[in-house]
Design a protein around this motif. Structure first.
Motif, PDB file in Angstrom:
ATOM      1  N   ALA A  98     -19.053  13.471  -6.268  1.00 48.80           N
ATOM      2  CA  ALA A  98     -17.759  14.101  -6.513  1.00 48.80           C
ATOM      3  C   ALA A  98     -16.665  13.160  -6.045  1.00 48.80           C
ATOM      4  CB  ALA A  98     -17.654  15.437  -5.783  1.00 48.80           C
ATOM      5  N   ILE A 143     -19.638  16.373  -9.985  1.00 45.45           N
ATOM      6  CA  ILE A 143     -18.491  17.247 -10.182  1.00 45.45           C
ATOM      7  C   ILE A 143     -17.328  16.364 -10.629  1.00 45.45           C
ATOM      8  CG2 ILE A 143     -16.987  18.977  -9.171  1.00 45.45           C
ATOM      9  CD1 ILE A 143     -19.938  19.762  -9.198  1.00 45.45           C
ATOM     10  N   ALA A 268     -19.298  20.722 -13.730  1.00 41.83           N
ATOM     11  CA  ALA A 268     -20.554  20.316 -13.095  1.00 41.83           C
ATOM     12  C   ALA A 268     -21.419  19.682 -14.184  1.00 41.83           C
ATOM     13  CB  ALA A 268     -21.266  21.519 -12.479  1.00 41.83           C
TER      14      ALA A 268
END
Length: 309
Positions: A98, A143, A268
């Motif tokens: 992420a 993410i 996601a």
């Protein structure tokens, strides 16, 4: 020799270009890393890496072997995942990537809560602001905040990512508050060096404005620009998951609330639906439940409205 471990060690050395870095990542000494690579080379009968005092590079044989090793490691992960699903227990290792800002502000806490529910699971968070190669770097879940997710990946939209125009009260006391998008052109604006550096797009009921902005500070990471804004350095366009809390506490003021920056999606993404591990399925469902809905948890109306100018 544990050949799967040797393949993993070799793949990490190839990825990082360093025996020492691979050892640090795998919690293994440098001599042990060297031993695994040398034994893999002896077993295969070829030299995989060229070593010098300055860098480590792949030989032609090493390049071909690396692709096969990654296939073997992926297959081993699938075998473990398939076996782990049979007793209904969430266990194993998930590698999750992420952005730094989202990881610090949202994902770390979410993963901690998920881990409390599933103590046999380990999660390796990989935070950074580049788009990682999920297959090449063996990432289970990424993410990403975008309106154009990679079409080669499978994805679920978790929620919206709204942004706010914010500045510290100290900055506004010195320079005043903008009353229209065009007023931003006369202010110090803190911009991103990798996108939207000199132009901000704002929307009000379908009416779009493009504003040229400039300032003496730019950066490639949202949290750093947020800190600069709180310190009074200028006006920043910040994701609400970072800024809403500071607005609600009065450390930042939300500006031009009727003009909204582009809303992005928080997605996601994962490589394949095939043999989706129970751990990954469970984490996906948890994130959808935690972040989904009309507004994500950080976008509570009072925080979005906050203190405005």
């Amino acid at each position: 020799m544990d050949r799967l471990t040797a393949m993993q060690v070799f793949a990490e050395v190839a990825q990082l270009g360093s025996f020492t870095a691979a050892g640090d990542k795998l919690d293994m000494s440098r001599p042990m890393v060297t031993r695994y690579v040398e034994e893999l080379e002896q077993w295969l009968g070829v030299r995989l890496l060229q070593r010098s005092t300055r860098k480590v590079t792949l030989t032609d044989a090493g390049l071909a072997c690396l692709a096969r090793c990654r296939q073997m490691l992926e297959l081993a992960d699938e075998v473990r995942a398939d076996a782990g699903q049979r007793d209904g227990q969430v266990r194993g290792l998930l590698r999750v990537a992420a952005s730094t800002s989202f990881g610090l502000a949202v994902l770390g806490g979410a993963v901690a809560e998920f881990g409390e529910r599933h103590p046999q699971l380990r999660v390796d968070l990989q935070l950074g602001d580049r788009a990682v190669n999920l297959i090449g770097e063996r990432i289970d879940l990424a993410i990403r905040i975008t309106n154009e997710p990679d079409p080669g990946l499978v994805g679920r939209r978790l929620c919206d990512c709204r942004s706010l125009l914010v500045a510290a009260p100290s900055y506004l006391a010195r320079h005043g508050a903008p009353l229209s998008p065009e007023d931003l052109e006369r202010h110090r604006c803190l911009s991103y060096s990798n996108f939207g550096r000199s132009e901000w797009k704002l929307n009000r009921g379908g009416e779009e404005r493009k504003v040229r902005v400039a300032g003496n500070i730019s950066g490639n990471e949202a949290s750093a620009l947020l800190s600069a804004a709180v310190a009074g350095a200028g006006i920043a366009m910040q994701p609400s998951y970072l800024a809403a809390h500071h607005v609600s506490r009065g450390e930042l003021v939300a500006l031009l609330p009727e003009w909204q920056p582009i809303v992005l999606g928080i997605h996601a993404l994962y490589p394949s639906r095939r043999l989706l591990p129970l751990a990954l399925r469970s984490l996906l469902d948890f994130l959808v439940d935690r972040l989904g809905g009309p507004l994500p948890p950080w976008d509570i109306p009072s925080a979005l409205a906050g203190r405005t100018a």
